[in-house]
Design a protein around this motif. Sequence first.
Motif, PDB file in Angstrom:
ATOM      1  N   HIS A  27       0.842  -1.207   0.000  1.00  0.00           N
ATOM      2  CA  HIS A  27       0.000   0.000   0.000  1.00  0.00           C
ATOM      3  C   HIS A  27       0.871   1.248   0.000  1.00  0.00           C
ATOM      4  O   HIS A  27       1.697   1.432   0.901  1.00  0.00           O
ATOM      5  N   LEU A  28       0.622   2.105  -0.974  1.00  0.00           N
ATOM      6  CA  LEU A  28       1.423   3.324  -1.110  1.00  0.00           C
ATOM      7  C   LEU A  28       1.441   4.151   0.179  1.00  0.00           C
ATOM      8  O   LEU A  28       2.499   4.603   0.627  1.00  0.00           O
ATOM      9  N   ASP A  29       0.277   4.337   0.793  1.00  0.00           N
ATOM     10  CA  ASP A  29       0.226   5.211   1.979  1.00  0.00           C
ATOM     11  C   ASP A  29       0.872   4.564   3.208  1.00  0.00           C
ATOM     12  O   ASP A  29       1.057   5.233   4.225  1.00  0.00           O
ATOM     13  N   GLY A  30       1.252   3.298   3.115  1.00  0.00           N
ATOM     14  CA  GLY A  30       1.961   2.645   4.215  1.00  0.00           C
ATOM     15  C   GLY A  30       3.457   2.598   3.985  1.00  0.00           C
ATOM     16  O   GLY A  30       4.178   1.928   4.719  1.00  0.00           O
ATOM     17  N   CYS A  31       3.925   3.292   2.943  1.00  0.00           N
ATOM     18  CA  CYS A  31       5.343   3.167   2.554  1.00  0.00           C
ATOM     19  C   CYS A  31       6.081   4.499   2.528  1.00  0.00           C
ATOM     20  O   CYS A  31       7.156   4.588   1.945  1.00  0.00           O
ATOM     21  N   LEU A  32       5.529   5.537   3.131  1.00  0.00           N
ATOM     22  CA  LEU A  32       6.202   6.838   3.056  1.00  0.00           C
ATOM     23  C   LEU A  32       7.457   6.855   3.916  1.00  0.00           C
ATOM     24  O   LEU A  32       7.458   6.336   5.030  1.00  0.00           O
ATOM     25  N   ARG A  33       8.499   7.479   3.386  1.00  0.00           N
ATOM     26  CA  ARG A  33       9.673   7.722   4.232  1.00  0.00           C
ATOM     27  C   ARG A  33       9.254   8.748   5.283  1.00  0.00           C
ATOM     28  O   ARG A  33       8.557   9.731   4.959  1.00  0.00           O
ATOM     29  N   VAL A  34       9.709   8.546   6.519  1.00  0.00           N
ATOM     30  CA  VAL A  34       9.315   9.463   7.599  1.00  0.00           C
ATOM     31  C   VAL A  34       9.808  10.875   7.289  1.00  0.00           C
ATOM     32  O   VAL A  34       9.096  11.865   7.509  1.00  0.00           O
ATOM     33  N   SER A  35      11.007  10.975   6.698  1.00  0.00           N
ATOM     34  CA  SER A  35      11.536  12.308   6.356  1.00  0.00           C
ATOM     35  C   SER A  35      10.655  12.993   5.314  1.00  0.00           C
ATOM     36  O   SER A  35      10.483  14.209   5.326  1.00  0.00           O
ATOM     37  N   THR A  36      10.080  12.206   4.426  1.00  0.00           N
ATOM     38  CA  THR A  36       9.189  12.784   3.407  1.00  0.00           C
ATOM     39  C   THR A  36       7.893  13.269   4.043  1.00  0.00           C
ATOM     40  O   THR A  36       7.366  14.324   3.656  1.00  0.00           O
ATOM     41  N   ILE A  37       7.387  12.533   5.026  1.00  0.00           N
ATOM     42  CA  ILE A  37       6.158  12.975   5.708  1.00  0.00           C
ATOM     43  C   ILE A  37       6.406  14.355   6.326  1.00  0.00           C
ATOM     44  O   ILE A  37       5.606  15.274   6.135  1.00  0.00           O
ATOM     45  N   SER A  38       7.533  14.510   7.043  1.00  0.00           N
ATOM     46  CA  SER A  38       7.716  15.817   7.696  1.00  0.00           C
ATOM     47  C   SER A  38       7.955  16.912   6.660  1.00  0.00           C
ATOM     48  O   SER A  38       7.444  18.016   6.814  1.00  0.00           O
ATOM     49  N   GLN A  39       8.644  16.585   5.577  1.00  0.00           N
ATOM     50  CA  GLN A  39       8.864  17.627   4.572  1.00  0.00           C
ATOM     51  C   GLN A  39       7.561  18.021   3.866  1.00  0.00           C
ATOM     52  O   GLN A  39       7.295  19.209   3.657  1.00  0.00           O
ATOM     53  N   LEU A  40       6.732  17.044   3.537  1.00  0.00           N
ATOM     54  CA  LEU A  40       5.452  17.367   2.893  1.00  0.00           C
ATOM     55  C   LEU A  40       4.578  18.195   3.831  1.00  0.00           C
ATOM     56  O   LEU A  40       3.900  19.129   3.402  1.00  0.00           O
ATOM     57  N   ALA A  41       4.594  17.850   5.128  1.00  0.00           N
ATOM     58  CA  ALA A  41       3.785  18.608   6.102  1.00  0.00           C
ATOM     59  C   ALA A  41       4.259  20.061   6.150  1.00  0.00           C
ATOM     60  O   ALA A  41       3.449  20.990   6.158  1.00  0.00           O
ATOM     61  N   ARG A  42       5.586  20.255   6.157  1.00  0.00           N
ATOM     62  CA  ARG A  42       6.134  21.631   6.172  1.00  0.00           C
ATOM     63  C   ARG A  42       5.778  22.364   4.885  1.00  0.00           C
ATOM     64  O   ARG A  42       5.267  23.479   4.906  1.00  0.00           O
ATOM     65  N   ASP A  43       6.015  21.709   3.738  1.00  0.00           N
ATOM     66  CA  ASP A  43       5.799  22.362   2.441  1.00  0.00           C
ATOM     67  C   ASP A  43       4.349  22.787   2.238  1.00  0.00           C
ATOM     68  O   ASP A  43       4.078  23.800   1.618  1.00  0.00           O
ATOM     69  N   HIS A  44       3.426  21.957   2.730  1.00  0.00           N
ATOM     70  CA  HIS A  44       2.007  22.241   2.467  1.00  0.00           C
ATOM     71  C   HIS A  44       1.290  22.769   3.705  1.00  0.00           C
ATOM     72  O   HIS A  44       0.059  22.834   3.718  1.00  0.00           O
ATOM     73  N   ASP A  45       2.095  23.113   4.735  1.00  0.00           N
ATOM     74  CA  ASP A  45       1.505  23.715   5.928  1.00  0.00           C
ATOM     75  C   ASP A  45       0.427  22.830   6.553  1.00  0.00           C
ATOM     76  O   ASP A  45      -0.664  23.287   6.897  1.00  0.00           O
TER      77      ASP A  45
END
Length: 358
Positions: free
Chosen positions: A29-47
Motif C-alpha cells: 500500500h502506497l500510503d503505508g510506505c512513506l519515508r518518515v523524512s518525506t512525511i515531515s517535509q510534505l507537512a512543512r511544504d504544504h503547511d
Amino acid sequence: MTALETQTWSVQSLPGLINRMPKAELHVHLDGCLRVSTISQLARDHDIPLPVREEELEDACVVPEECRSLAQYLERFVIPLSVLQQPEALERVVYELCEDARRENVRYLEPRFAPSLHTRAGMSLTDAIAAVTRGWQAGARDFGLEGGIILCAMRHRPPEQNLEVARAGERFLGHGVVGFDIAGDEAPFPILEHLDAMQYAREAGYGMTAHAGEGAGAESVRDAVEVVGVSRIGHGTRSREDPGLLPLLRERGICLDMCPYSNVQTKSVSCLSAHPIRFYYDYGIRVTVSTDSRTCSDTTVSREMIRIHEALDFQLDELWQLTVTALEVGFADAACRETLRQEMAAEMRELRSGISNS
Ligand SMILES: [Zn+2]
C-alpha cells in the motif's frame, strides 16, 4: 578480514542472498510506505499540522509490537494520508517507493492505493490516479521496474463512490494502472455490498484482487472468488477454515498475496510460526510474499522472506518459486512479465553459481 572477504561472506549467507536475489512484490500500500523524512517535509511544504512532534513521527507511523487488531493497524495510515492530498505529494511518494523497492532488488512491483482517500483538499479521483501514474512511470523508468498500479475500493465507503473509482481509472488501464482491489476493515463491510464496482472493474479489464480472509473468515474469500471472480486474494490467511475452499483455490490457480509480519500485527495469525503460508504452499495453492506496508510494518520483502525462512523453513529455491509465482499472476502485460522472468532467472543462476564456486 579484507573488504572482499566480507563481501563474499555476506553473499554466502542466506540473508545476503535474499537481499540480492531479484524479487517481485504484489501487495504493497502506497500510503503505508512513506519515508518518515518525506512525511515531515510534505507537512512543512504544504503547511499541514501533524498531531505529534517531529521526533515522535516515526513511532506514530510504525505499528507497535503490541498492536491489537486490524482496526488499530489501520490507524497508522492517518498521518501519511494527511500529507497525501496534493498531486505532487502522491507523485513523489510513489517515485520514492520505486527507489526503495529497487534498493533491495525488487524488479516487479504493483503498488496499490485508494484514490477516494486523497480527495479531502479538492483533488479529483482522476487527478489522484493521474499523479500516482506519473510517479510510477517515472520511478519504473529510472529504477528499472515492471508492474503497475492497483486501485483500491474501500469497504467502508459508499458503494457508488467505489464505482466512481473504477470508472475514473478505466482510461489509465494500459497506461500505468493494471488492477482493482477492495481494502479496509473487512468484518463489518462485506464485499457483496460493493458488487457494482467490482463487476464494473472486472468487465473493464482490470486485473482483479480483493483483501479477504484476514479480518473476516473463509466465506469472505469464497465470495471474492465465486461471486466477484477475482484471480488473487490479499492475505486469505483464514481460507483454511473452510476445507472445501482449498481445492477450489488450488484448481482455479487463485493466488494468495500474503504479508506474514503484517498478518501477525493485525492478529490475523498469532505468530510467524503459526502462519499458514507454509500450509498453503505445500497444499499446492499459489502464494506470494509481500510487505503490505514498508513503513507501517517496518519491513521489506527481503525481511519477510528471511522471516518465513526462519519461522517456516522456506529455502532459497522455495523463495524463488514464490517470486516466479508473483510474475505468473501479476497484472501487467504477460509478454513483459515473461521477458522479466527470463532475465531474473538468469540473474538467479548467476547468484547460485556464485555460491557453488566460492
Ligand atoms: Zn493490504
